[in-house]
Design an enzyme around this catalytic site. Structure first.
Site, PDB file in Angstrom:
ATOM      1  N   CYS A  63      -2.292  -9.283   1.395  1.00  0.00           N
ATOM      2  CA  CYS A  63      -1.851  -7.902   1.202  1.00  0.00           C
ATOM      3  C   CYS A  63      -0.597  -7.848   0.325  1.00  0.00           C
ATOM      4  O   CYS A  63       0.158  -8.818   0.220  1.00  0.00           O
ATOM      5  CB  CYS A  63      -1.532  -7.260   2.543  1.00  0.00           C
ATOM      6  SG  CYS A  63      -2.896  -7.255   3.712  1.00  0.00           S
ATOM      7  N   CYS A 105       0.196  -8.022   8.667  1.00  0.00           N
ATOM      8  CA  CYS A 105       1.467  -7.869   7.948  1.00  0.00           C
ATOM      9  C   CYS A 105       2.584  -7.443   8.890  1.00  0.00           C
ATOM     10  O   CYS A 105       3.720  -7.885   8.749  1.00  0.00           O
ATOM     11  CB  CYS A 105       1.329  -6.861   6.818  1.00  0.00           C
ATOM     12  SG  CYS A 105       0.419  -7.503   5.392  1.00  0.00           S
ATOM     13  N   GLU A 149       2.198  -6.381   0.836  1.00  0.00           N
ATOM     14  CA  GLU A 149       3.443  -6.572   1.570  1.00  0.00           C
ATOM     15  C   GLU A 149       3.781  -8.054   1.714  1.00  0.00           C
ATOM     16  O   GLU A 149       4.917  -8.478   1.501  1.00  0.00           O
ATOM     17  CB  GLU A 149       3.338  -5.951   2.975  1.00  0.00           C
ATOM     18  CG  GLU A 149       3.063  -4.467   2.968  1.00  0.00           C
ATOM     19  CD  GLU A 149       1.566  -4.151   3.054  1.00  0.00           C
ATOM     20  OE1 GLU A 149       0.759  -4.794   2.341  1.00  0.00           O
ATOM     21  OE2 GLU A 149       1.206  -3.254   3.838  1.00  0.00           O
ATOM     22  N   ASN A 181      -2.008  -6.221  -3.560  1.00  0.00           N
ATOM     23  CA  ASN A 181      -3.037  -6.921  -2.796  1.00  0.00           C
ATOM     24  C   ASN A 181      -3.900  -7.754  -3.738  1.00  0.00           C
ATOM     25  O   ASN A 181      -4.228  -7.323  -4.849  1.00  0.00           O
ATOM     26  CB  ASN A 181      -3.883  -5.970  -1.944  1.00  0.00           C
ATOM     27  CG  ASN A 181      -4.500  -4.831  -2.719  1.00  0.00           C
ATOM     28  OD1 ASN A 181      -3.896  -4.300  -3.643  1.00  0.00           O
ATOM     29  ND2 ASN A 181      -5.704  -4.450  -2.346  1.00  0.00           N
ATOM     30  N   GLU A 231      -7.378  -9.785  -3.479  1.00  0.00           N
ATOM     31  CA  GLU A 231      -8.568 -10.184  -2.733  1.00  0.00           C
ATOM     32  C   GLU A 231      -9.218 -11.366  -3.428  1.00  0.00           C
ATOM     33  O   GLU A 231      -9.067 -11.559  -4.633  1.00  0.00           O
ATOM     34  CB  GLU A 231      -9.551  -9.013  -2.644  1.00  0.00           C
ATOM     35  CG  GLU A 231      -9.009  -7.848  -1.838  1.00  0.00           C
ATOM     36  CD  GLU A 231     -10.003  -6.701  -1.742  1.00  0.00           C
ATOM     37  OE1 GLU A 231     -11.102  -6.787  -2.326  1.00  0.00           O
ATOM     38  OE2 GLU A 231      -9.659  -5.716  -1.089  1.00  0.00           O
ATOM     39  N   CYS A 287      -0.889  -3.553   7.562  1.00  0.00           N
ATOM     40  CA  CYS A 287      -1.924  -3.869   8.553  1.00  0.00           C
ATOM     41  C   CYS A 287      -1.291  -4.673   9.700  1.00  0.00           C
ATOM     42  O   CYS A 287      -0.126  -5.072   9.633  1.00  0.00           O
ATOM     43  CB  CYS A 287      -3.053  -4.656   7.898  1.00  0.00           C
ATOM     44  SG  CYS A 287      -2.620  -6.361   7.455  1.00  0.00           S
TER      45      CYS A 287
HETATM   46 ZN    ZN Z   1      -1.593  -6.462   5.469  1.00  0.00          ZN
END
Ligand code: ZN
Length: 131
Positions: free
Chosen positions: A51, A92, A53, A41, A43, A89
Site C-alpha cells: 500500500c 497498514c 502508506e 500502491n 500491486e 487498511c
Molecule cells: Zn494498507
C-alpha cells in the site's frame, strides 16, 4: 484546520505512479524534522502487493527517519480523480502504529473535505509487542 495543500499536491503526483488494476492511492508522510516521503500502491501478480502508506514509511525508515508527524492519504478509482475517503487498511494500521507516537495523525481528503484521525481511533487496542 491544518493546511495540507503541498501534501495533497505531492500525494496526487505520487498517486499517478500507482501500479494497480482498480484503485490508485497516494500518500505523503511528514516527519517531525519536516522531511516528507511519498508513496503509492504497488500491486504485483503472484506476490504480496504494498500500500501507499507502507511505501512512504519504508522509504522514510530506510533513510533513517524515526519520528513521524502525520500521513496524508488520498485514493480514487483508477483513471479518475473522484477521491473517496481513503484510510489505511488493517495491515497498514498495525504497521503504522508500531512506528508512531500517540500524537501521530492520519488525514484523508475527498470532496473538498479533510478528515483527521488519531491512530487510536483507527486501531484501538492495537498489538504492541513492546508493552
Ligand atoms: Zn494498507
Amino acid at each position: 484546520m491544518i493546511n495540507l495543500t503541498e501534501d495533497l499536491k505531492m500525494a496526487r503526483i505520487a498517486r499517478d505512479n500507482a501500479k494497480s488494476t482498480t484503485y490508485n492511492v497516494g500518500a505523503v508522510l511528514k516527519c517531525k524534522n519536516g522531511n516528507k516521503y511519498t508513496g503509492c500502491n504497488v500491486e504485483n501478480q503472484g506476490i504480496q502487493s504494498i500500500c501507499a502508506e507502507r511505501v512512504a514509511f519504508v522509504k522514510a525508515i530506510s533513510e533513517g527517519e524515526t519520528d513521524f508527524e502525520r500521513i496524508v492519504v488520498i485514493g480514487a478509482p483508477k483513471g479518475g480523480d473522484d477521491y473517496e475517503r481513503c484510510l489505511p487498511c488493517g495491515y497498514c494500521r498495525q504497521f503504522i502504529s508500531q512506528y508512531t507516537d500517540k500524537d501521530f495523525k492520519i488525514y484523508t481528503a475527498y470532496n473538498d473535505k479533510i478528515e483527521e484521525y488519531a491512530m487510536d481511533e483507527l486501531l484501538p487496542y492495537s498489538f504492541d509487542g513492546n508493552k
